[in-house]
Design a protein around this motif. Structure first.
Motif, short mmCIF file in Angstrom:
data_model
loop_
_atom_site.label_atom_id
_atom_site.label_comp_id
_atom_site.label_asym_id
_atom_site.label_seq_id
_atom_site.Cartn_x
_atom_site.Cartn_y
_atom_site.Cartn_z
N LEU A 77 0.82 -1.21 0.00
CA LEU A 77 0.00 0.00 0.00
C LEU A 77 0.85 1.26 0.00
CD1 LEU A 77 -2.84 -0.99 2.51
CD2 LEU A 77 -2.98 -0.79 0.03
N THR A 78 1.92 1.26 0.79
CA THR A 78 2.77 2.44 0.83
C THR A 78 3.53 2.63 -0.48
OG1 THR A 78 4.47 1.09 1.92
CG2 THR A 78 3.05 2.42 3.33
N ALA A 79 3.86 1.53 -1.14
CA ALA A 79 4.52 1.65 -2.44
C ALA A 79 3.59 2.30 -3.46
CB ALA A 79 4.97 0.28 -2.93
N LEU A 80 2.33 1.90 -3.46
CA LEU A 80 1.35 2.54 -4.34
C LEU A 80 1.16 4.01 -4.00
CD1 LEU A 80 -1.36 -0.28 -4.52
CD2 LEU A 80 0.31 0.34 -6.29
N PHE A 81 1.15 4.31 -2.72
CA PHE A 81 0.97 5.70 -2.29
C PHE A 81 2.17 6.55 -2.69
CE2 PHE A 81 1.25 8.95 1.16
CZ PHE A 81 0.09 9.64 0.84
N ARG A 82 3.37 6.00 -2.55
CA ARG A 82 4.56 6.76 -2.95
C ARG A 82 4.60 6.96 -4.46
NH1 ARG A 82 7.23 3.35 0.64
NH2 ARG A 82 8.14 2.23 -1.13
N ASP A 83 4.21 5.94 -5.22
CA ASP A 83 4.16 6.10 -6.67
C ASP A 83 3.17 7.17 -7.09
OD1 ASP A 83 6.03 4.11 -6.83
OD2 ASP A 83 4.57 2.51 -7.25
N PHE A 84 2.04 7.23 -6.38
CA PHE A 84 1.04 8.26 -6.68
C PHE A 84 1.58 9.65 -6.38
CE2 PHE A 84 -2.32 11.03 -5.06
CZ PHE A 84 -3.17 11.09 -6.15
N LEU A 85 2.26 9.80 -5.23
CA LEU A 85 2.81 11.10 -4.89
C LEU A 85 3.94 11.49 -5.84
CD1 LEU A 85 2.95 10.92 -0.97
CD2 LEU A 85 1.28 12.10 -2.39
N THR A 86 4.76 10.53 -6.22
CA THR A 86 5.87 10.84 -7.13
C THR A 86 5.34 11.28 -8.50
OG1 THR A 86 7.25 9.20 -5.99
CG2 THR A 86 7.97 9.92 -8.17
N ALA A 87 4.26 10.65 -8.95
CA ALA A 87 3.70 11.00 -10.26
C ALA A 87 3.08 12.39 -10.26
CB ALA A 87 2.68 9.95 -10.68
N HIS A 88 2.45 12.77 -9.16
CA HIS A 88 1.75 14.05 -9.12
C HIS A 88 2.57 15.16 -8.46
CE1 HIS A 88 -1.53 11.16 -9.78
NE2 HIS A 88 -2.23 12.18 -10.26
N PHE A 89 3.50 14.78 -7.59
CA PHE A 89 4.34 15.77 -6.91
C PHE A 89 5.80 15.31 -7.02
CE2 PHE A 89 0.22 15.46 -4.79
CZ PHE A 89 -0.24 16.77 -4.90
N PRO A 90 6.44 15.53 -8.15
CA PRO A 90 7.80 15.00 -8.36
C PRO A 90 8.84 15.61 -7.44
CG PRO A 90 7.13 16.45 -10.15
CD PRO A 90 5.92 16.24 -9.33
N LYS A 91 8.61 16.81 -6.94
CA LYS A 91 9.59 17.47 -6.07
C LYS A 91 9.47 17.04 -4.61
CE LYS A 91 9.97 21.63 -8.93
NZ LYS A 91 9.89 23.11 -8.95
N LEU A 92 8.48 16.23 -4.30
CA LEU A 92 8.29 15.79 -2.92
C LEU A 92 9.37 14.76 -2.54
CD1 LEU A 92 6.16 16.27 -0.64
CD2 LEU A 92 5.14 14.09 -1.33
N PRO A 93 10.02 14.91 -1.38
CA PRO A 93 11.06 13.94 -0.98
C PRO A 93 10.45 12.56 -0.76
CG PRO A 93 10.53 15.41 0.84
CD PRO A 93 9.85 15.98 -0.38
N PRO A 94 11.22 11.48 -0.92
CA PRO A 94 10.69 10.12 -0.73
C PRO A 94 10.31 9.87 0.73
CG PRO A 94 13.07 10.07 -1.01
CD PRO A 94 12.65 11.48 -1.31
#
Length: 288
Positions: A77-94
């Motif tokens: 679930l967290t991997a999906l959530f991180r992928d979603f954030l990376t796709a929409h907010f690329p400047k957000l830290p991991p």
């Protein structure tokens, strides 16, 4: 068990005979009314934002429980959530703190073992924080109420001291006379036949009588078998899930002058027996 025993004829309460008011003595003194325990004076209904805080609090502990009990699902679930954030907010830290890495030991544990471990790890922090938070949200002065309760506890301790001394003396005499060893010797063959560890029997027999005595047997088991052994873990589980039944009845019932205990002894011993059996089964599943 208490509900079942209360319906048996031998444990039913006798009908209370009412005395007519005309037959009462004329010079009888009025009976003093018992002090009614009242709720906190500042107690108020919870506001809407209080329900929001309680919901967020419960959700927080549910997330912690889910992370500890189901690390594989949490990682997905967290991997999906991180992928979603990376796709929409690329400047957000991991967000690496969301990842639940499985250790080699955790990878071999079953889901049941992880659930039990999560519950045991979170139950005490959950309870210690839930009640003060709920009281504070209802405008209860938590510290003042705690101090008042502590004062009442001190008075109770003073009342139970004579009964406590009598109970400890009786338990010490019974143990010194060899009663525990005799019962253990008689029950060992039957327990061996059903697979119950006979090394736990002395502690199981002493536990309903004395907490300090059972703690001494538990300490001996830890020294003889080691703290990580199945025997020691089972003994610790039994120690934490049973009660000093006879001690409680003798001390607390005696301090409030309760002479007819009805089915309290049998119900308490039944609960202790069930706790011992379940502790042995669960520990064999978890640690065996």
């Amino acid at each position: 068990m208490a509900k079942f025993l209360s319906k048996l004829p031998m444990f039913r309460l006798a009908a209370v005979e009412t005395v007519a008011a005309s037959k009462a003595p004329a010079a009888a003194k009025p009976v003093e009314e018992k002090v009614v325990v009242k709720e906190a004076a500042t107690l108020q209904p919870m506001k809407w934002w209080g329900h929001v805080i309680i919901t967020a609090f419960l959700l927080f502990f549910f997330v912690l429980f889910f992370r500890l009990a189901f690390p594989e699902a949490w990682t997905s679930l967290t991997a999906l959530f991180r992928d979603f954030l990376t796709a929409h907010f690329p400047k957000l830290p991991p967000l690496q703190f969301l990842t639940a890495e499985l250790s080699p030991e955790d990878g071999t544990k079953s889901a049941f073992v992880r659930i039990v471990g999560a519950v045991s790890l979170l139950s005490i922090p959950f309870l210690l924080s839930l009640f003060p938070l709920y009281a504070a949200l209802r405008r209860v002065k938590v510290y003042e109420e705690f101090v008042d309760g502590a004062k009442e506890g001190f008075d109770v301790a003073i009342r139970i001291i004579p009964y406590l001394v009598a109970m400890l003396v009786a338990v010490g005499m019974f143990r010194a006379a060899g009663g525990i060893d005799l019962i253990s010797h008689l029950l060992s063959p039957a327990l061996n036949a059903i697979g119950f560890p006979t090394d736990l029997l002395p502690m199981v027999l002493v536990r309903p009588l004395s907490g300090s005595g059972s703690l001494g047997f538990f300490t001996e088991l830890v020294k003889n078998f080691g703290p990580d052994s199945l025997i020691a873990k089972t003994a610790g589980t039994i120690y934490g899930s049973t009660e000093t039944t006879f001690y409680v009845l003798a001390v607390y019932f005696g301090s409030v002058a309760v002479k007819r205990t009805r089915h309290a002894v049998l119900a308490g011993l039944t609960a202790d027996a069930v706790s011992v059996i379940v502790a042995v089964i669960v520990c064999k599943i978890v640690f065996g």
